[in-house]
Design an enzyme around this catalytic site. Sequence first.
Site, short mmCIF file in Angstrom:
data_model
loop_
_atom_site.label_atom_id
_atom_site.label_comp_id
_atom_site.label_asym_id
_atom_site.label_seq_id
_atom_site.Cartn_x
_atom_site.Cartn_y
_atom_site.Cartn_z
N MET A 17 0.93 -1.23 -0.14
CA MET A 17 -0.08 -0.10 0.08
C MET A 17 0.79 1.21 -0.14
O MET A 17 0.79 2.23 0.85
CB MET A 17 -1.13 0.02 1.25
N HIS A 75 -3.81 -5.69 -9.59
CA HIS A 75 -4.72 -4.66 -9.46
C HIS A 75 -6.04 -5.34 -9.38
O HIS A 75 -6.36 -5.95 -10.72
CB HIS A 75 -4.48 -3.49 -9.97
N GLY A 125 2.98 6.33 -11.73
CA GLY A 125 1.85 6.57 -11.48
C GLY A 125 1.12 5.54 -10.59
O GLY A 125 1.64 4.65 -9.92
C1 GRF Z 1 -5.32 -7.83 -3.73
O1 GRF Z 1 -6.60 -7.71 -4.21
C2 GRF Z 1 -4.63 -7.03 -4.97
O2 GRF Z 1 -5.09 -6.88 -6.09
C3 GRF Z 1 -4.41 -5.70 -4.13
O3 GRF Z 1 -4.41 -5.88 -3.02
C4 GRF Z 1 -5.00 -6.89 -2.43
C5 GRF Z 1 -4.07 -7.72 -1.88
O4 GRF Z 1 -4.44 -8.93 -1.26
N1 GRF Z 1 -3.14 -4.96 -5.04
P1 GRF Z 1 -3.49 -10.30 -0.87
O5 GRF Z 1 -2.86 -9.43 0.39
O6 GRF Z 1 -2.56 -10.50 -1.82
O7 GRF Z 1 -4.11 -11.09 -0.29
#
Ligand code: GRF
Length: 205
Positions: A91, A110, A144
Amino acid sequence: MKKARVAVLLSGRGSNFVALQEAMARGEVPAEIVLVVANEPGAPGLEKAGGFGIPTAALPHRGLPRREHEERVVEVLRRAEVEWVCLAGYMRVLSPYLIGEFPQRILNIHPSLLPAFPGLDAQQQAWDYGVKVSGCTVHLVDGGVDTGPIVTQRAVETEGLASSDELAARILEEEHRIYALALRRLLTESWRIEGRRVVFAPMFS
Ligand code: GRF
């Protein structure tokens, strides 16, 4: 084929990390995860990595300038001789510095069909919009938010689903499939970037 050395960067539960690890263990991707890095020390993904015997690094970002945090990340990646970086629920937006350290070697997944619904809560955004089709995208990372060249996408229909949670669960199933497929293609096929496009081409010998 020599296995590529991959690091996974995550902030949370790490289900995509586990899916990647399992695909590699089944021999479906010529790569090994040599390090899992989290910016949240309590990320459940770190514990899962420990369960697989994979080295981990918890590098909290709070209170640090972005550059300093990223320098710490790059340091552990270099020490582990990492060649590819897979973001899996990480994040943090990467700065040009970190991206430049691994040019065209950083992937993200994503939970929408980009360029629709970038950013946070993509599944909820798609559900609220009332789309009939959403899905997931694996892309190379640029400066981005969810904007880099697309490697693979997979569609999920919303028909018959009752909530954004159900949509998210269906998308997650596909995420777990396409992340490994995308990495496998990049490692085993010849490809180049043309503008925004990732072009796969037959291997010439
Ligand atoms: C997933 O939905 C991914 O696409 C997004 O964040 C979420 C992470 O889930 N970027 P996890 O931690 O891999 O279970």
